[in-house]
Design an enzyme around this catalytic site. Sequence first.
Site, short mmCIF file in Angstrom:
data_model
loop_
_atom_site.label_atom_id
_atom_site.label_comp_id
_atom_site.label_asym_id
_atom_site.label_seq_id
_atom_site.Cartn_x
_atom_site.Cartn_y
_atom_site.Cartn_z
N HIS A 91 2.28 3.51 -8.96
CA HIS A 91 2.43 2.05 -8.86
C HIS A 91 3.47 1.02 -9.51
O HIS A 91 3.69 0.14 -9.87
CB HIS A 91 1.20 1.53 -9.81
CG HIS A 91 0.55 1.38 -9.20
ND1 HIS A 91 -0.54 1.42 -8.03
CD2 HIS A 91 -0.86 2.75 -9.10
CE1 HIS A 91 -1.48 2.28 -7.62
NE2 HIS A 91 -1.93 2.66 -8.61
N GLU A 93 1.06 -13.73 12.07
CA GLU A 93 1.73 -11.81 13.11
C GLU A 93 1.31 -11.19 12.24
O GLU A 93 1.90 -11.47 10.49
CB GLU A 93 3.21 -12.49 13.75
CG GLU A 93 3.11 -13.80 14.39
CD GLU A 93 2.77 -13.17 15.57
OE1 GLU A 93 2.27 -12.41 15.77
OE2 GLU A 93 2.17 -13.66 16.96
N ASN A 130 1.30 3.69 -3.54
CA ASN A 130 1.87 3.66 -4.36
C ASN A 130 1.37 4.98 -4.49
O ASN A 130 2.15 5.99 -5.38
CB ASN A 130 1.34 2.10 -4.73
CG ASN A 130 2.29 0.98 -5.14
OD1 ASN A 130 3.37 1.27 -4.14
ND2 ASN A 130 1.93 0.60 -5.88
N SER A 161 -8.22 -5.21 4.66
CA SER A 161 -8.94 -4.53 3.22
C SER A 161 -8.93 -6.29 2.36
O SER A 161 -9.18 -6.05 1.39
CB SER A 161 -7.23 -4.00 2.53
OG SER A 161 -7.87 -2.54 3.12
N ARG A 219 -5.33 -2.36 8.60
CA ARG A 219 -6.37 -3.25 8.29
C ARG A 219 -6.60 -4.64 6.99
O ARG A 219 -4.66 -3.72 6.55
CB ARG A 219 -7.88 -2.43 7.62
CG ARG A 219 -7.39 -1.52 7.15
CD ARG A 219 -8.45 -0.16 5.86
NE ARG A 219 -8.10 0.93 5.64
CZ ARG A 219 -7.95 1.64 5.27
NH1 ARG A 219 -7.61 2.15 6.79
NH2 ARG A 219 -7.34 2.05 4.00
N ASP A 235 0.62 -1.33 -0.06
CA ASP A 235 -0.22 0.37 -0.26
C ASP A 235 0.79 0.96 -0.11
O ASP A 235 1.80 1.36 0.79
CB ASP A 235 -0.56 0.00 0.79
CG ASP A 235 -1.54 0.76 1.08
OD1 ASP A 235 -2.01 1.50 0.25
OD2 ASP A 235 -2.65 1.18 2.38
N ARG A 260 1.86 -4.67 6.17
CA ARG A 260 1.57 -3.97 5.81
C ARG A 260 1.91 -2.48 5.99
O ARG A 260 2.25 -2.58 6.47
CB ARG A 260 -0.37 -4.00 5.87
CG ARG A 260 -0.97 -2.56 5.19
CD ARG A 260 -2.01 -2.93 4.94
NE ARG A 260 -2.73 -1.72 4.36
CZ ARG A 260 -4.61 -1.58 3.84
NH1 ARG A 260 -5.31 -2.47 3.86
NH2 ARG A 260 -5.09 -0.92 3.23
N THR A 263 -10.89 -7.44 -5.99
CA THR A 263 -11.58 -7.36 -6.32
C THR A 263 -12.41 -5.54 -6.31
O THR A 263 -13.45 -4.80 -7.11
CB THR A 263 -12.68 -8.16 -5.92
OG1 THR A 263 -13.01 -8.33 -4.10
CG2 THR A 263 -12.46 -9.69 -6.19
N ARG A 319 -11.83 2.10 -8.79
CA ARG A 319 -10.29 3.11 -9.14
C ARG A 319 -11.06 4.25 -10.31
O ARG A 319 -11.82 3.27 -11.95
CB ARG A 319 -9.57 3.01 -9.10
CG ARG A 319 -8.69 2.41 -7.98
CD ARG A 319 -7.14 2.36 -7.35
NE ARG A 319 -7.57 1.76 -6.07
CZ ARG A 319 -6.40 2.33 -5.57
NH1 ARG A 319 -4.83 2.62 -5.41
NH2 ARG A 319 -5.60 1.86 -4.08
N LEU A 350 11.78 -18.86 -4.92
CA LEU A 350 10.71 -17.94 -4.38
C LEU A 350 9.29 -19.15 -5.46
O LEU A 350 9.00 -19.05 -6.25
CB LEU A 350 10.62 -16.94 -4.60
CG LEU A 350 9.39 -16.30 -3.17
CD1 LEU A 350 9.92 -16.15 -1.55
CD2 LEU A 350 9.54 -15.07 -3.59
C1 FPP Z 1 -1.96 0.23 -3.25
O1 FPP Z 1 -1.07 1.20 -3.32
C2 FPP Z 1 -1.46 -0.36 -4.36
C3 FPP Z 1 -2.17 -1.61 -5.19
C4 FPP Z 1 -4.17 -0.75 -5.60
C5 FPP Z 1 -1.56 -1.23 -6.29
C6 FPP Z 1 -0.44 -2.20 -6.33
C7 FPP Z 1 0.23 -2.41 -7.84
C8 FPP Z 1 1.64 -2.86 -7.42
C9 FPP Z 1 2.45 -2.68 -6.43
C10 FPP Z 1 2.12 -2.42 -8.95
C11 FPP Z 1 1.69 -4.28 -9.95
C12 FPP Z 1 1.80 -4.86 -9.50
C13 FPP Z 1 2.15 -6.28 -10.47
C14 FPP Z 1 2.10 -7.29 -10.48
C15 FPP Z 1 2.99 -5.31 -12.23
P1 FPP Z 1 -3.15 2.94 -3.41
O2 FPP Z 1 -2.88 3.38 -4.95
O3 FPP Z 1 -4.26 2.31 -2.81
O4 FPP Z 1 -1.42 3.81 -2.34
P2 FPP Z 1 -2.17 4.82 -1.81
O5 FPP Z 1 -3.34 4.38 -0.68
O6 FPP Z 1 -1.13 5.43 -1.20
O7 FPP Z 1 -3.13 5.67 -2.66
#
Ligand code: FPP
Length: 250
Positions: free
Chosen positions: A46, A216, A31, A205, A203, A29, A197, A75, A80, A140
């Site tokens: 992202h 943990e 990005n 989510s 949370r 979380d 997280r 889901t 968005r 992995l």
């Molecule tokens: C949450 O950050 C992140 C996501 C909903 C997408 C996660 C995606 C990636 C890490 C990259 C793509 C993955 C692959 C495998 C190509 P947010 O957008 O909710 O951040 P915010 O809470 O700061 O708005």
Amino acid sequence: MFFNNSNSSKDDFDIDLNNVPQHIAIIMDGNGRWAKKRGLIRKMGHKAGADTLEKISRCAQGLGVKHLTVYAFSTENWKRSDEEVAGIMDLLRKYLDEHIKKCKNDNFKVNMIGDPSRLDEDIQEKIKTLESLTENNTGLFLHIALNYGGRDELLRATKKIAQKVESGELKSDEIDEDTISLSLDTAGVPDPELLIRTSGELRISNFLLWQLAYTEFIFSDKLWPDFDESDLKEAIFSYQNRDRRFGGRK
Ligand code: FPP
């Protein structure tokens, strides 16, 4: 055996390599906030997040983690903007293409969890290709949750079980915890010992609702693109210093 990287004081965690979690789950979380802080569009956050995933997967493999499950698209994420969803799907295409190209070199075994049916067909094809190209790899096990929701997974599992009861393959009083575990997308994978997280949110989510029963939790204030190898080691170190009782007493 202890892991001690003494090059930097921040990285100075005495990880017991004989007690590394077999399975770590991560909610990646932050990005969007990472991009906003830099005046960039969300897609760039992202993209940086995908780079961090690469780095953390390698580090986890190096530490001997067997399974890494990451929440890439829920889901609920379809809510968005079209632009952001398309941006994540484009990144996913690139990620899959790159891994298809280099899968013989980096030994990851890739597996998608979630309901693929809502993903574009070309993405579904790339997923199948990458899964089959990596199935004999021995490193992995990287489980990527895409169009995944814990409730949706439990609903799909319940339907599978109900169909078996309807067809006479299974009696309702034979249903036990294993029947449920083995009907989930994570069938055969041990439950995560550790969930991380990032971004300071507290949370789960809708992630791995069944599987996290005794996991943990570590909540990091770092935004996912800033999360690095030493943060992973710190989380494992903290996990190793927890007293896990699974509801019992010592
Ligand atoms: C949450 O950050 C992140 C996501 C909903 C997408 C996660 C995606 C990636 C890490 C990259 C793509 C993955 C692959 C495998 C190509 P947010 O957008 O909710 O951040 P915010 O809470 O700061 O708005």
